[in-house]
Design an enzyme around this catalytic site. Structure first.
Site, PDB file in Angstrom:
ATOM      1  N   ARG A 179      53.852  40.866  57.717  1.00 16.78           N
ATOM      2  CA  ARG A 179      53.124  41.987  58.340  1.00 16.78           C
ATOM      3  C   ARG A 179      54.115  43.127  58.491  1.00 16.78           C
ATOM      4  O   ARG A 179      55.128  42.998  59.170  1.00 16.78           O
ATOM      5  CB  ARG A 179      52.547  41.582  59.700  1.00 16.78           C
ATOM      6  CG  ARG A 179      51.995  42.764  60.482  1.00 16.78           C
ATOM      7  CD  ARG A 179      51.154  42.385  61.677  1.00 16.78           C
ATOM      8  NE  ARG A 179      49.838  41.961  61.272  1.00 16.78           N
ATOM      9  CZ  ARG A 179      48.752  42.011  62.065  1.00 16.78           C
ATOM     10  NH1 ARG A 179      48.843  42.442  63.301  1.00 16.78           N
ATOM     11  NH2 ARG A 179      47.584  41.614  61.612  1.00 16.78           N
ATOM     12  N   HIS A 186      44.560  45.187  54.502  1.00 11.15           N
ATOM     13  CA  HIS A 186      44.542  43.977  55.344  1.00 11.15           C
ATOM     14  C   HIS A 186      43.631  42.936  54.663  1.00 11.15           C
ATOM     15  O   HIS A 186      42.550  42.616  55.153  1.00 11.15           O
ATOM     16  CB  HIS A 186      44.027  44.342  56.736  1.00 11.15           C
ATOM     17  CG  HIS A 186      44.293  43.304  57.789  1.00 11.15           C
ATOM     18  ND1 HIS A 186      45.044  42.160  57.563  1.00 11.15           N
ATOM     19  CD2 HIS A 186      43.910  43.244  59.094  1.00 11.15           C
ATOM     20  CE1 HIS A 186      45.099  41.451  58.691  1.00 11.15           C
ATOM     21  NE2 HIS A 186      44.420  42.084  59.622  1.00 11.15           N
ATOM     22  N   GLN A 239      41.980  39.770  56.359  1.00 14.09           N
ATOM     23  CA  GLN A 239      40.870  40.085  57.260  1.00 14.09           C
ATOM     24  C   GLN A 239      39.569  40.313  56.477  1.00 14.09           C
ATOM     25  O   GLN A 239      38.517  39.801  56.840  1.00 14.09           O
ATOM     26  CB  GLN A 239      41.224  41.338  58.079  1.00 14.09           C
ATOM     27  CG  GLN A 239      40.146  41.731  59.075  1.00 14.09           C
ATOM     28  CD  GLN A 239      40.061  40.790  60.263  1.00 14.09           C
ATOM     29  OE1 GLN A 239      41.047  40.545  60.925  1.00 14.09           O
ATOM     30  NE2 GLN A 239      38.875  40.265  60.540  1.00 14.09           N
ATOM     31  N   ASP A 273      36.791  49.828  63.322  1.00 14.25           N
ATOM     32  CA  ASP A 273      38.169  49.407  63.623  1.00 14.25           C
ATOM     33  C   ASP A 273      38.722  50.416  64.619  1.00 14.25           C
ATOM     34  O   ASP A 273      38.117  51.477  64.842  1.00 14.25           O
ATOM     35  CB  ASP A 273      38.982  49.400  62.308  1.00 14.25           C
ATOM     36  CG  ASP A 273      40.430  48.918  62.490  1.00 14.25           C
ATOM     37  OD1 ASP A 273      40.728  48.300  63.539  1.00 14.25           O
ATOM     38  OD2 ASP A 273      41.259  49.177  61.594  1.00 14.25           O
ATOM     39  N   CYS A 306      37.378  43.926  63.358  1.00 12.00           N
ATOM     40  CA  CYS A 306      38.484  42.997  63.089  1.00 12.00           C
ATOM     41  C   CYS A 306      39.226  42.604  64.367  1.00 12.00           C
ATOM     42  O   CYS A 306      39.910  41.582  64.384  1.00 12.00           O
ATOM     43  CB  CYS A 306      39.448  43.614  62.084  1.00 12.00           C
ATOM     44  SG  CYS A 306      40.096  45.211  62.610  1.00 12.00           S
ATOM     45  N   ARG A 361      39.476  33.444  60.532  1.00 11.70           N
ATOM     46  CA  ARG A 361      40.803  33.753  59.981  1.00 11.70           C
ATOM     47  C   ARG A 361      41.539  32.446  59.673  1.00 11.70           C
ATOM     48  O   ARG A 361      42.215  32.315  58.658  1.00 11.70           O
ATOM     49  CB  ARG A 361      41.630  34.586  60.976  1.00 11.70           C
ATOM     50  CG  ARG A 361      41.101  35.982  61.279  1.00 11.70           C
ATOM     51  CD  ARG A 361      41.190  36.904  60.104  1.00 11.70           C
ATOM     52  NE  ARG A 361      42.552  37.087  59.640  1.00 11.70           N
ATOM     53  CZ  ARG A 361      43.452  37.916  60.188  1.00 11.70           C
ATOM     54  NH1 ARG A 361      43.116  38.676  61.206  1.00 11.70           N
ATOM     55  NH2 ARG A 361      44.679  38.021  59.686  1.00 11.70           N
TER      56      ARG A 361
HETATM   57  N1  NVA Z   1      43.855  49.194  61.616  1.00  6.96           N
HETATM   58  C1  NVA Z   1      44.426  48.312  62.605  1.00  6.96           C
HETATM   59  C2  NVA Z   1      44.055  46.900  62.291  1.00  6.96           C
HETATM   60  C3  NVA Z   1      44.558  45.896  63.312  1.00  6.96           C
HETATM   61  C4  NVA Z   1      44.194  44.487  62.945  1.00  6.96           C
HETATM   62  C5  NVA Z   1      45.939  48.504  62.647  1.00  6.96           C
HETATM   63  O1  NVA Z   1      46.557  48.592  61.589  1.00  6.96           O
HETATM   64  O2  NVA Z   1      46.496  48.555  63.750  1.00  6.96           O
HETATM   65  N1   CP Z   2      42.629  41.412  63.259  1.00  5.90           N
HETATM   66  C1   CP Z   2      43.947  41.187  63.342  1.00  5.90           C
HETATM   67  O1   CP Z   2      44.682  41.212  62.352  1.00  5.90           O
HETATM   68  O2   CP Z   2      44.396  40.913  64.597  1.00  5.90           O
HETATM   69  P1   CP Z   2      45.909  40.800  65.065  1.00  5.90           P
HETATM   70  O3   CP Z   2      46.515  42.179  64.976  1.00  5.90           O
HETATM   71  O4   CP Z   2      45.804  40.304  66.489  1.00  5.90           O
HETATM   72  O5   CP Z   2      46.633  39.832  64.191  1.00  5.90           O
END
Ligand code: NVA
Ligand code: CP
Length: 313
Positions: free
Chosen positions: A100, A127, A130, A228, A268, A296
């Site tokens: 990540r 992502h 997801q 989101d 998500c 997930r």
């Molecule tokens: N768009 C959000 C998704 C979190 C799962 C982010 O990148 O923070």
């Molecule tokens: N939806 C998602 O990726 O959640 P987290 O940021 O908690 O991993």
């Protein structure tokens, strides 16, 4: 499939097989085979996570493997060791890498330099774990015992808010792969950019989505209303401006009612009630946000098992 870096790393038949495997893992949790037995998988995270971290750690364990969680700042990459050397070193120890991070390019470089499978656990660009999970979660409602993957065909998703974020971009690729219709609606300054159109082109997919600044137009006839957060990780400095321009795109109960009568609400998570969505919509019986979160685990186990069993050059 050698890596899972973007939604388009799987073909439609491969995704159909992943969904069938995820469904079987879900049905037989605790008793199925352990294809990661004897393996260790490292997880390098540069951003916060609840769902992704826990579902991968539990999933690797349930498949017989050993997860090693590495906060970026606790390992030498956080002090400037190169991405390439990190990939080469970790390839000598572990059987796979889950990452990540911010730049999509970083996971592409890790994958190119190492000799182990790499999974994208979120970048600023995409992502994919997801989106695959979300599509699988939809099939649970629509397939009625039939072909999971085929049940997505022709369904319409309306994605509201930040339509230039990783979730919107992954949906642009995902919808093209799954044969779904996609309407995105947000402020014009957050319309999908040339970068995602270039990715579609590179993957040989047609530009399949519709963008409108009118949220009611996007939601009309939708099977799913999706949103989101307005402020993705790394964009915190822009918080005030984002909230100002995105507020017309809040998923209110009134807006949700414009979709099909049996439409699903999806997010998500994490959610910010009162920003991108009203609490009443999160609580609606047609909101399936916690099924998404649970799935997930099952879908990522299918991805892990598939990568672990793919022959490597
Ligand atoms: N768009 C959000 C998704 C979190 C799962 C982010 O990148 O923070
Ligand atoms: N939806 C998602 O990726 O959640 P987290 O940021 O908690 O991993």
């Amino acid at each position: 499939m050698k890596h899972f870096l973007k939604d388009t790393d799987c073909t439609a038949p491969e995704i159909a097989r992943l969904f069938d495997l995820a469904a079987r893992y879900k049905r037989t949790r605790g008793t199925h085979e352990k294809p990661l037995a004897g393996q260790s998988w490292a997880m390098i995270f540069s951003k916060s996570s609840t769902r992704t971290r826990v579902s991968f750690e539990v999933g690797i364990h349930e498949l017989g493997g050993n997860p090693i969680f590495l906060n970026r700042n606790d390992i030498q990459i956080g002090r400037g060791e190169s991405v390439e050397d990190t990939a080469k070193v970790l390839s000598r120890f572990v059987h796979g890498l889950i990452v990540r991070t911010y730049e999509q390019q970083e996971i592409e470089r890790l994958a190119a330099s190492g000799s182990i499978p790499v999974i994208n656990a979120l970048t600023d660009f995409l992502h994919p774990c997801q989106i695959y999970t979300d599509a699988f979660t939809m099939t649970e409602r629509w397939a009625k015992g039939g072909d999971l993957f085929a049940s997505l065909q022709g369904r319409k998703i309306a994605f509201l808010g930040d339509t230039a974020c990783n979730m919107a971009y992954s949906w642009i690729l995902g919808a093209a792969l799954f044969g779904m219709k996609l309407s995105l609606s947000g402020p014009k300054e957050f319309a999908p950019g040339a970068d995602i159109d270039a990715q579609l082109k590179q993957d040989g997919l047609p530009k399949n989505y519709h963008f409108t600044t009118d949220p009611a137009e996007a939601v009309k006839d939708a099977d799913v209303v999706y949103t989101d957060v307005w402020v993705s990780m790394g964009k915190e400095e822009e918080t005030k401006e984002r909230i100002r321009v995105m507020s017309p795109y809040q998923v209110t109960a009134k807006l949700f009612a414009l979709a099909k009568p049996d439409a699903l609400f999806m997010h998500c998570l994490p959610a910010h009630p009162g920003e991108e969505v009203e609490q009443a919509v999160l609580d609606n019986p047609r909101s399936i946000i916690f099924d998404q979160a649970e799935n997930r685990l099952h879908v990522q186990k299918a991805i892990l098992a598939t990568l672990a069993q793919s022959p490597r050059a």
